[in-house]
Design an enzyme around this catalytic site. Structure first.
Site, PDB file in Angstrom:
ATOM      1  N   ASP A 124      40.365  39.252  45.199  1.00  0.00           N
ATOM      2  CA  ASP A 124      41.603  38.474  45.247  1.00  0.00           C
ATOM      3  C   ASP A 124      42.337  38.717  46.563  1.00  0.00           C
ATOM      4  O   ASP A 124      42.211  39.788  47.160  1.00  0.00           O
ATOM      5  CB  ASP A 124      42.556  38.905  44.122  1.00  0.00           C
ATOM      6  CG  ASP A 124      42.002  38.605  42.754  1.00  0.00           C
ATOM      7  OD1 ASP A 124      41.143  37.731  42.645  1.00  0.00           O
ATOM      8  OD2 ASP A 124      42.445  39.285  41.806  1.00  0.00           O
TER       9      ASP A 124
HETATM   10  N1  URA Z   1      39.407  42.088  39.411  1.00  0.00           N
HETATM   11  C1  URA Z   1      40.565  41.569  39.836  1.00  0.00           C
HETATM   12  O1  URA Z   1      41.491  41.389  39.057  1.00  0.00           O
HETATM   13  N2  URA Z   1      40.688  41.252  41.126  1.00  0.00           N
HETATM   14  C2  URA Z   1      39.717  41.429  42.019  1.00  0.00           C
HETATM   15  O2  URA Z   1      39.883  41.116  43.194  1.00  0.00           O
HETATM   16  C3  URA Z   1      38.490  41.964  41.570  1.00  0.00           C
HETATM   17  C4  URA Z   1      38.363  42.294  40.261  1.00  0.00           C
END
Ligand code: URA
Length: 259
Positions: A124
């Site tokens: 993310d």
């Molecule tokens: N889980 C999440 O919530 N975000 C990420 O970037 C990777 C795994």
């Protein structure tokens, strides 16, 4: 970096110590499907092979990325060196190669003059940590395939006090609304009334999974860092820095993909 071999440098008759020294000309010709290695040696000896426009007759000639080879005037497709990098992605950076909204992307953090690499999965915008890049599409696809379920460990700082029931729920698998996450391994790092720190290891790779798991338990994630992707750990790699995988790490990753 691999690929630093200067163009056109041939370590004639010096056998390669490792891949970054290049590839022997006969192997290069054989890999291109032109001839067996022995037959390639004959072609070289007969003066049928040119490297960067010059006939070479030394059987030990080494080919490095950027070299142009032709056999009896027919060019052989150049070798593209495989690249395996790990980036310590900072928070506030898109995993995409381009962002229509003009936000920073991981591309800005990669070394210049790389072959075209792709991220192995994504993190993310607000998540930091281990992000692999490679031009080895075969390995990338395998690592991302749900069948392989590569373990990924995240350090989450979450709002509020993590309870033993929360840990049990994470172990059992949290219902996040539209699906139930598979059970996670949990290591509690610290617990305080205002916030707690916990390492969770999951093998699925659903969008925002870790955030959704903690949200469902009433502990919104404040910061999230991926500490490990399979056998590749963040270690002391600085934020925004990249490094190549070591041969040992690459071998371990290939073993994971071969399972
Ligand atoms: N889980 C999440 O919530 N975000 C990420 O970037 C990777 C795994």
């Amino acid at each position: 970096m691999q690929g630093d071999c200067p163009r056109g440098v041939h370590k004639s008759t010096v056998p390669a110590k490792n891949e970054s020294d290049g590839i022997r000309l006969n192997k290069y010709i054989a890999q291109a499907g032109i001839a067996s290695r022995r037959r390639a040696d004959d072609l070289i000896a007969y003066g049928k092979v040119r490297v960067n426009g010059k006939v070479v007759r030394e059987l030990g000639t080494m080919i490095v990325p950027g070299d142009r080879v032709d056999v009896s005037g027919t060019p052989i497709a150049p070798i593209e060196q495989t690249v395996y990098l790990v980036l310590h992605k900072p928070a506030g950076v898109m995993t995409t190669m381009r962002d229509p909204q003009g936000r920073r992307t991981v591309v800005e953090l990669l070394p210049k003059k790389l072959p075209r690499v792709v991220p192995v999965g994504r993190l993310d915008y607000d998540t930091a940590g281990v992000l692999l890049f490679t031009n080895d599409g075969h390995l990338a696809n395998k690592l991302l395939h749900p069948k392989f379920g590569v373990d990924k460990t995240y350090r989450a700082t979450i709002a509020g006090r993590l309870s033993p029931e929360d840990v049990r729920a994470l172990n059992a698998g949290v219902d996040v609304g539209n699906y139930t996450a598979a059970g996670a391994k949990v290591r509690v790092v610290s617990v305080r009334a205002a916030s707690s720190v916990v390492d969770v290891t999951i093998h699925e790779g659903r969008n925002r999974q870790v955030r959704d798991m903690f949200e469902a338990l009433g502990h919104p994630v404040q910061t999230l860092v991926r500490l490990r992707f399979g056998p590749i750990s963040l270690g002391d790699l600085g934020v925004g820095r990249t490094r190549e995988l070591t041969p040992r790490e690459l071998a371990a990753l290939q073993r994971v993909a071969a399972q």
